[in-house]
Design an enzyme around this catalytic site. Sequence first.
Site, PDB file in Angstrom:
ATOM      1  N   HIS A  16      23.881  28.361  -3.754  1.00 31.30           N
ATOM      2  CA  HIS A  16      24.414  27.015  -3.500  1.00 31.30           C
ATOM      3  C   HIS A  16      25.736  27.153  -2.753  1.00 31.30           C
ATOM      4  CE1 HIS A  16      22.006  24.758  -6.884  1.00 31.30           C
ATOM      5  NE2 HIS A  16      21.309  24.932  -5.781  1.00 31.30           N
ATOM      6  N   HIS A  49       9.012  21.886  -4.508  1.00 32.98           N
ATOM      7  CA  HIS A  49      10.413  21.459  -4.382  1.00 32.98           C
ATOM      8  C   HIS A  49      10.836  21.722  -2.944  1.00 32.98           C
ATOM      9  CE1 HIS A  49      14.598  21.115  -5.342  1.00 32.98           C
ATOM     10  NE2 HIS A  49      14.833  22.350  -5.711  1.00 32.98           N
ATOM     11  N   GLU A  85      13.959  22.179  -1.713  1.00 27.61           N
ATOM     12  CA  GLU A  85      15.204  22.909  -1.443  1.00 27.61           C
ATOM     13  C   GLU A  85      14.878  24.198  -0.689  1.00 27.61           C
ATOM     14  OE1 GLU A  85      17.695  23.303  -4.908  1.00 27.61           O
ATOM     15  OE2 GLU A  85      19.490  23.661  -3.691  1.00 27.61           O
ATOM     16  N   ASP A 115      15.708  27.206  -0.644  1.00 32.08           N
ATOM     17  CA  ASP A 115      15.470  28.534  -1.239  1.00 32.08           C
ATOM     18  C   ASP A 115      13.989  28.708  -1.590  1.00 32.08           C
ATOM     19  OD1 ASP A 115      16.135  26.517  -3.130  1.00 32.08           O
ATOM     20  OD2 ASP A 115      16.498  27.987  -4.697  1.00 32.08           O
ATOM     21  N   HIS A 132      15.584  20.467 -10.587  1.00 28.35           N
ATOM     22  CA  HIS A 132      16.860  19.823 -10.588  1.00 28.35           C
ATOM     23  C   HIS A 132      17.108  18.880  -9.420  1.00 28.35           C
ATOM     24  CE1 HIS A 132      19.440  22.194  -7.648  1.00 28.35           C
ATOM     25  NE2 HIS A 132      18.365  22.912  -7.671  1.00 28.35           N
ATOM     26  N   ASP A 143      12.347  25.169 -10.823  1.00 25.86           N
ATOM     27  CA  ASP A 143      13.664  25.712 -11.201  1.00 25.86           C
ATOM     28  C   ASP A 143      13.861  25.770 -12.713  1.00 25.86           C
ATOM     29  OD1 ASP A 143      14.922  26.318  -8.716  1.00 25.86           O
ATOM     30  OD2 ASP A 143      15.118  24.186  -8.325  1.00 25.86           O
ATOM     31  N   TYR A 157      22.448  29.741 -15.957  1.00 32.88           N
ATOM     32  CA  TYR A 157      21.666  28.922 -15.025  1.00 32.88           C
ATOM     33  C   TYR A 157      21.526  27.500 -15.575  1.00 32.88           C
ATOM     34  CZ  TYR A 157      17.641  27.894 -11.954  1.00 32.88           C
ATOM     35  OH  TYR A 157      16.790  27.357 -11.029  1.00 32.88           O
ATOM     36  N   HIS A 184      12.869  31.208 -10.089  1.00 40.76           N
ATOM     37  CA  HIS A 184      13.866  32.286 -10.000  1.00 40.76           C
ATOM     38  C   HIS A 184      13.766  33.121 -11.272  1.00 40.76           C
ATOM     39  CE1 HIS A 184      15.998  30.276  -6.687  1.00 40.76           C
ATOM     40  NE2 HIS A 184      15.952  29.153  -7.394  1.00 40.76           N
TER      41      HIS A 184
HETATM   42 FE1  FEO Z   1      16.493  23.626  -6.645  1.00 39.21          FE
HETATM   43 FE2  FEO Z   1      15.926  27.002  -6.658  1.00 39.21          FE
HETATM   44  O1  FEO Z   1      16.088  25.321  -5.879  1.00 39.21           O
END
Ligand code: FEO
Length: 463
Positions: free
Chosen positions: A23, A79, A81, A83, A147, A166, A194, A227
């Site tokens: 981030h 998702h 995002e 990543d 998230h 996530d 996390y 992750h």
């Molecule tokens: Fe909300 Fe690992 O991206």
Amino acid sequence: MKKHIVGNVSWIGYLDWELKHFHGEDYTIEHGSSQNAYLVQEEKTVLIDTVWIPHRFDFIENLEAEIDLSSIDYIVAHHGECDHSGALAALMERIPNVPIYCTANAVKSLEGQYGKRNWNFHIVKSGDTLDVGNGKQLIFIEMPMMHWPDSLASFLTGDNVLFSMDAFGQHFAVEELFNDRANQPLLHYEALKYYVNILNPYAQNVKRKLAELDKLQLPIAYIAPSHGVVWRDNPLQIVADYALWSDAYQEDMVCVCYATMWNGTKMLAHAIADEIARVSPQTNVVVHNIETDDKNDVMVDVFRSKALALGSPTVVNDILSGASGWLTFLKSLKFKNKRAAAFGCYGWSGEGTQILQERLRDAGFTVSDNALRVNWNPQESDYAEIPAFVADLLEIDTTTPLQEQEKPTMQKYVCDVCGFIYDPELGDPDGGIEPGTTFEDIPEDWVCPVCGVGKDMFSLYEE
Ligand code: FEO
């Protein structure tokens, strides 16, 4: 190289040992991380998510080493995002017509980041299913704000894998992939870090979603987040942890955090910590300089604490800029059920402690009216105010004699392993512990007389 999970399910992500921040610079990575993508190869071949943009070409090369890209029937984008979606643009150049299953919000997110490319989106909602053949289905479960608003999870029937996105993840690199192969204390710390730094702002959503998952009664055998490790050994342990953490979690712990210019406020911080340890010996106390200690780790300690003492000197009619930025981050994490008090030194105007009180209230803390405001460096008369400051912070009844307040240390403790109960009235004469010895006063090398584990395996015994 893909890694086998169960049946025809494999991991095909990127293990990011070199990653140091996430981030932007907002999250420190101390033990590597991973961006987890998964392959389901039943009668239909499904690619679940991709990896971060810098690794997109490695990812596609790895994928191609395992399968013919044209054999991919479906992509699930849990998702948007980057990543997890970072390889999509390059991948879709190769397989432009493959349907992408995702939420309506994910379409907004993906098109917002990569432009409108006429991808073949199939919008899904909770309860929708995707048949993958061999009698198995992916059941979709929307996970808004876990998230991002677009977050989605899916459950693979037959193999009983929850691809949780996530949620339940960690920024933690584990070559062997599975939770039972990881360093356990590190895994649990990274999962907590996390949760605190990424998911706690949405704790109410987490609670609601856990209740919904519970209602679905899914026979979860694996939890495969986006992750970190895949949970296969007692996978519901991380669900139980989330249930605890999302419910205004606290331990018997106090954080003393400070920023300082010329060490006056630091001297107060240490004196406050000493006093907490004196009047409440069972409480864990930690001290952090918030300008030099890792802010994500400090927030873990604040999250675990029942109270926070926060100090900054007054500087140019304000608080130190490091404390101000730290308070912005603190507010964003939306901690609940915590007390706080402010302290700090000043030379001239002295409004720092009042500003700290206001900012702490704004961050959702219950703030003690008793602030410790010290002109120049602390003198004996200032230190004399610390017992009342701590008593108010901890809501300790100072009218009760100290001996009575300390009575809880004569409480019994139970061995978590074998159930042996240590009674301080009796001691453990065979183990060299005289009757009348409190559990806290037993030497650290003492072991349970029944099963031989150490003191750290005992918990307070509730009669
Ligand atoms: Fe909300 Fe690992 O991206």
